[in-house]
Design a protein around this motif. Structure first.
Motif, mmCIF file in Angstrom:
data_model
loop_
_atom_site.group_PDB
_atom_site.id
_atom_site.type_symbol
_atom_site.label_atom_id
_atom_site.label_comp_id
_atom_site.label_asym_id
_atom_site.label_seq_id
_atom_site.Cartn_x
_atom_site.Cartn_y
_atom_site.Cartn_z
ATOM 1 N N THR A 218 -28.598 30.048 -80.870
ATOM 2 C CA THR A 218 -27.638 31.169 -80.704
ATOM 3 C C THR A 218 -28.117 32.103 -79.539
ATOM 4 O OG1 THR A 218 -27.654 30.786 -83.044
ATOM 5 C CG2 THR A 218 -26.767 32.838 -82.295
ATOM 6 N N LEU B 295 -27.185 30.562 -76.020
ATOM 7 C CA LEU B 295 -25.540 30.530 -75.992
ATOM 8 C C LEU B 295 -24.913 32.084 -76.012
ATOM 9 C CD1 LEU B 295 -24.336 27.766 -78.185
ATOM 10 C CD2 LEU B 295 -24.579 27.715 -75.673
ATOM 11 N N SER B 296 -25.738 32.804 -76.663
ATOM 12 C CA SER B 296 -25.124 34.476 -76.443
ATOM 13 C C SER B 296 -25.452 34.865 -75.315
ATOM 14 C CB SER B 296 -26.040 35.156 -77.534
ATOM 15 O OG SER B 296 -25.619 36.584 -77.444
ATOM 16 N N LEU C 222 -22.870 32.638 -72.645
ATOM 17 C CA LEU C 222 -21.357 32.766 -72.822
ATOM 18 C C LEU C 222 -21.061 34.081 -72.929
ATOM 19 C CD1 LEU C 222 -21.080 29.685 -75.242
ATOM 20 C CD2 LEU C 222 -20.753 29.593 -72.783
ATOM 21 N N LYS C 223 -21.561 34.895 -73.220
ATOM 22 C CA LYS C 223 -21.127 36.492 -73.522
ATOM 23 C C LYS C 223 -20.045 36.321 -74.599
ATOM 24 C CE LYS C 223 -23.964 38.038 -70.344
ATOM 25 N NZ LYS C 223 -25.324 37.775 -70.394
ATOM 26 N N GLN C 224 -20.279 35.829 -75.602
ATOM 27 C CA GLN C 224 -18.796 35.796 -76.437
ATOM 28 C C GLN C 224 -19.392 36.857 -77.786
ATOM 29 O OE1 GLN C 224 -16.168 33.923 -76.374
ATOM 30 N NE2 GLN C 224 -16.638 33.487 -74.464
ATOM 31 N N PRO C 225 -18.412 37.234 -78.542
ATOM 32 C CA PRO C 225 -18.694 38.191 -79.453
ATOM 33 C C PRO C 225 -19.517 37.425 -80.444
ATOM 34 C CG PRO C 225 -16.049 37.994 -78.971
ATOM 35 C CD PRO C 225 -16.828 36.953 -78.254
ATOM 36 N N ASN D 270 -17.687 35.144 -83.090
ATOM 37 C CA ASN D 270 -17.059 34.052 -82.875
ATOM 38 C C ASN D 270 -18.160 33.004 -82.566
ATOM 39 O OD1 ASN D 270 -14.690 34.987 -82.861
ATOM 40 N ND2 ASN D 270 -14.497 35.346 -80.727
ATOM 41 N N LEU D 271 -19.237 33.341 -82.182
ATOM 42 C CA LEU D 271 -20.291 32.593 -81.849
ATOM 43 C C LEU D 271 -20.872 31.934 -82.973
ATOM 44 C CD1 LEU D 271 -22.103 31.144 -79.518
ATOM 45 C CD2 LEU D 271 -23.571 33.250 -79.725
ATOM 46 N N CYS E 127 -18.724 29.186 -84.718
ATOM 47 C CA CYS E 127 -18.760 28.089 -83.970
ATOM 48 C C CYS E 127 -20.074 27.203 -84.226
ATOM 49 C CB CYS E 127 -18.370 28.241 -82.602
ATOM 50 S SG CYS E 127 -16.991 28.862 -82.044
#
Length: 99
Positions: A32, A35-36, A39-42, A45-46, A49
């Protein structure tokens, strides 16, 4: 480390988590984190997924001949994801308040 107290046959016993579950917890915590950062996703959402991915890996392991999917490992995956999300959320709020 999480310790679990079990009540069986009228006596209270201490049971340490399996090493495999600790590996799942740490693995998904660091996955986590990685990927955080990449990917710089909220976070929500991360987390969703990765929760879905954790469920798929355990279901997939259930059908392999040399592995077995365990609900305990799925819970360890979820706890690893949740700990990272909590730490990052607190870090973000702390940084906002500091400024």
């Amino acid at each position: 480390m999480v310790l679990v107290w079990l009540y069986s046959t009228n006596e209270l016993t201490l049971q340490l988590p399996k090493l495999d579950s600790i590996g799942h917890f740490l693995g998904f915590f660091f996955l986590t984190w990685l990927l955080s950062a990449l990917l710089k996703q909220p976070l929500f959402n991360l987390a969703m997924c990765l929760t879905f991915y954790a469920a798929l890996t355990e279901v997939g392991q259930h059908y392999l001949g040399f592995r077995n999917g365990e609900f305990r490992d799925f819970v360890a995956d979820i706890l690893g994801i949740a700990l990272f999300v909590t730490v990052k959320y607190v870090w973000i709020k702390f940084s906002e308040n500091k400024q």
